[in-house]
Design an enzyme around this catalytic site. Structure first.
Site, PDB file in Angstrom:
ATOM      1  CB  THR A  49     -43.434 -61.866  38.426  1.00  0.00           C
ATOM      2  OG1 THR A  49     -44.316 -62.151  37.339  1.00  0.00           O
ATOM      3  CG2 THR A  49     -44.204 -61.093  39.477  1.00  0.00           C
ATOM      4  CG  ASP A 102     -47.757 -61.053  37.547  1.00  0.00           C
ATOM      5  OD1 ASP A 102     -47.004 -61.945  37.175  1.00  0.00           O
ATOM      6  OD2 ASP A 102     -47.365 -60.029  38.135  1.00  0.00           O
TER       7      ASP A 102
HETATM    8 MG    MG Z   1     -45.779 -64.745  34.549  1.00  0.00          MG
END
Ligand code: MG
Ligand code: AMP
Ligand code: MG
Length: 307
Positions: free
Chosen positions: A119, A48
């Site tokens: 995620t 990320d």
């Molecule tokens: Mg994200």
């Protein structure tokens, strides 16, 4: 003569999303995800962080005056420059830009970036649910978007597939629905990892022929866009503008409907700390179906997600 700003921004967004996808695959391969818990089932990994550095440094270097919001809160790093992508997308730049975008300046654009959507699924191995999202808004409205799937093959069999769209031009890279679904079919896609009582109650009231649980906002939007589901619904405050702007721009570019659960447009000219989509989401490609679903959402759920 150089291309209009709208196309140059979209071109840079496509190459940045592709590079972010490569970065995400590399981090997964390294096995060093370095997960940080942002609180409340909201993890962040090294993928990320690196993907956001790539996209934000690319767009801010090339368009210093655009308003840019990324999901992750990061300090500047030496890595930023190495991750800056200076290439172009020939597929974007070869298009004729609709005249409605003439005369726009960098500061007229707001770009919302989710460097890695899904995620939770990424950390659990459901990697095909993961997307990179770059949404472009003008005058508060989503007008364009890029959705990149790092773990889905492109038509030429290379890893990573990119879909982009611009209102007034259309969508490229997607397998858009050509035939309407069989009469009576209603497949509704909902969250996999943020399921709540309100979601349960709403799905029951809609009474679909099938309901699918999938991760990621970008992934679910693509399912509706490409016809593996007729609707994506999420009565929750959990998604943020960076989850929705890219899909909103693409769905609009394809003639679909992307709103909250009351049927109102989502406005993107808000500050980052006001980015929650507090009134939920409803996405369909069909206007009548959209109205029909809104009429079936229980009033108690509508009341719970009022502004
Ligand atoms: Mg994200
Ligand atoms: P989902 O459909 O559950 O995969 O969520 C789509 C996007 O919204 C992902 O980026 C999630 O992290 C985010 N999201 C949804 N619900 C929540 C929540 N309750 N808390 C934090 N993030 C959420
Ligand atoms: Mg997300």
């Amino acid at each position: 003569m150089s291309s209009p700003l709208m196309l140059r921004l979209l071109s840079a967004s496509v190459v940045a999303a592709n590079r972010a996808g490569r970065v995400i695959r590399e981090v997964l391969k390294s096995g060093e995800l370095s997960v940080v818990d942002k609180g409340g089932n909201d993890p962040q990994t090294e993928a990320d962080r690196k993907a956001q550095r790539c996209i934000l440094s690319t767009l801010s270097t090339r368009f210093p005056e655009i308003n840019l919001h990324g999901e992750e809160t990061l300090e500047p790093s030496e890595e930023d420059q190495q991750l800056t992508e200076m290439g172009e997308s020939g597929d974007v730049l070869k298009e004729a830009c609709p005249q409605i975008y003439d005369g726009l300046r960098e500061r007229d654009f707001i770009v919302w970036v989710d460097p890695l959507d899904g995620t939770s699924e990424f950390t659990q191995g459901f990697i095909e649910h993961v997307t990179v999202l770059i949404g472009i808004a003008v005058g508060g409205k989503a007008v364009a978007g890029v959705i990149h799937q790092p773990f889905v093959s492109a038509p030429d069999n290379t890893m990573g597939r990119t879909i982009w769209g611009l209102v007034g031009l259309g969508v490229r890279g997607a397998n858009l629905i050509t035939n309407p679904p069989t009469a009576g079919t209603l497949r509704v896609v909902v969250t996999r990892s943020h399921y709540t009582e309100a979601v349960e109650k709403t799905v029951k009231a809609i009474n679909p022929t099938e309901y699918l649980k999938e991760g990621g906002c970008g992934n679910k939007v693509l399912m509706v866009l490409e016809g593996t589901a007729e609707a994506y619904i999420f009565p929750s405050r959990g998604t943020k503008r960076w989850d929705t702007c890219a899909g909103d721009g693409i769905v609009r570019a394809a003639g679909g409907v992307f709103t909250d659960i009351h049927g109102n447009d989502i406005l993107y000219d808000c500050a980052k700390d006001k980015a929650a989509n507090r009134t939920g989401l409803l996405v369909t490609m069909d206007t009548e179906l959209h109205k029909n679903i809104i009429s079936k959402i229980p009033q108690s759920v509508k009341d719970e997600f009022e502004n």
